[in-house]
Scaffold this motif. Sequence first.
Motif: not given
Length: 195
Positions: A10-15, A43-51, A123-124, A145-147
């Motif tokens: 989680v930490p790097v990708a999620g952050n 894969t996280l970006a798809i889910q978080l963007a959709r939310a 990102v790169s 983005v800690r919260h």
Amino acid sequence: SMSFEQAAAVPVAGNTVLKALQTLPLQSGDALFIAGASGAFGTLAIQLARARGPRVAASASQANHEHMRSLGADLTVDYHQADWPALVRDWAPGGVDAAIAIQPDTSADSMHAVRDGGSLITVSGDRIVPERGISVALVSQQIDVRHELTELMDGIANGTYRIVVERTYPFADGLEALRKVQARHARGKVVFLVD
């Protein structure tokens, strides 16, 4: 609950994905394109963007399209196809409102899918010359983005979001794992297990 493997992924990708999404002025109903979206970040970006409400188009090789759709991508395109930006523009007439270019060397092509005056986050760290009034930015490390990261961890633990751990490697196989990541055909995250 969350496994060690999931937590490690989680930490790097999620952050990074949370900071990228905070940087973009996206609203519900907007169209977002994510380039190179089958890895841990995408894969996280798809889910978080959709939310958050935007419609999502994503690129990866054909083998990952069903997987990306299962995570919420509305449109999937194969970056091996020369005309993929046109497919995105058919889906979002005039181009998407914003794009997130994850993999190196995807920013210039992603710009072709963005509407005049839209936004692109790289990102790169690709060096890119803005055109057609598109604002281009790196992911800002200044955003707190800690919260949101805590909420993301809760969401993974309760099954709202899926963290994809493609494969775990014993620490002794570190070089093989590194080669796998450098080949950039990962689906999700690669995690080391240290005994």
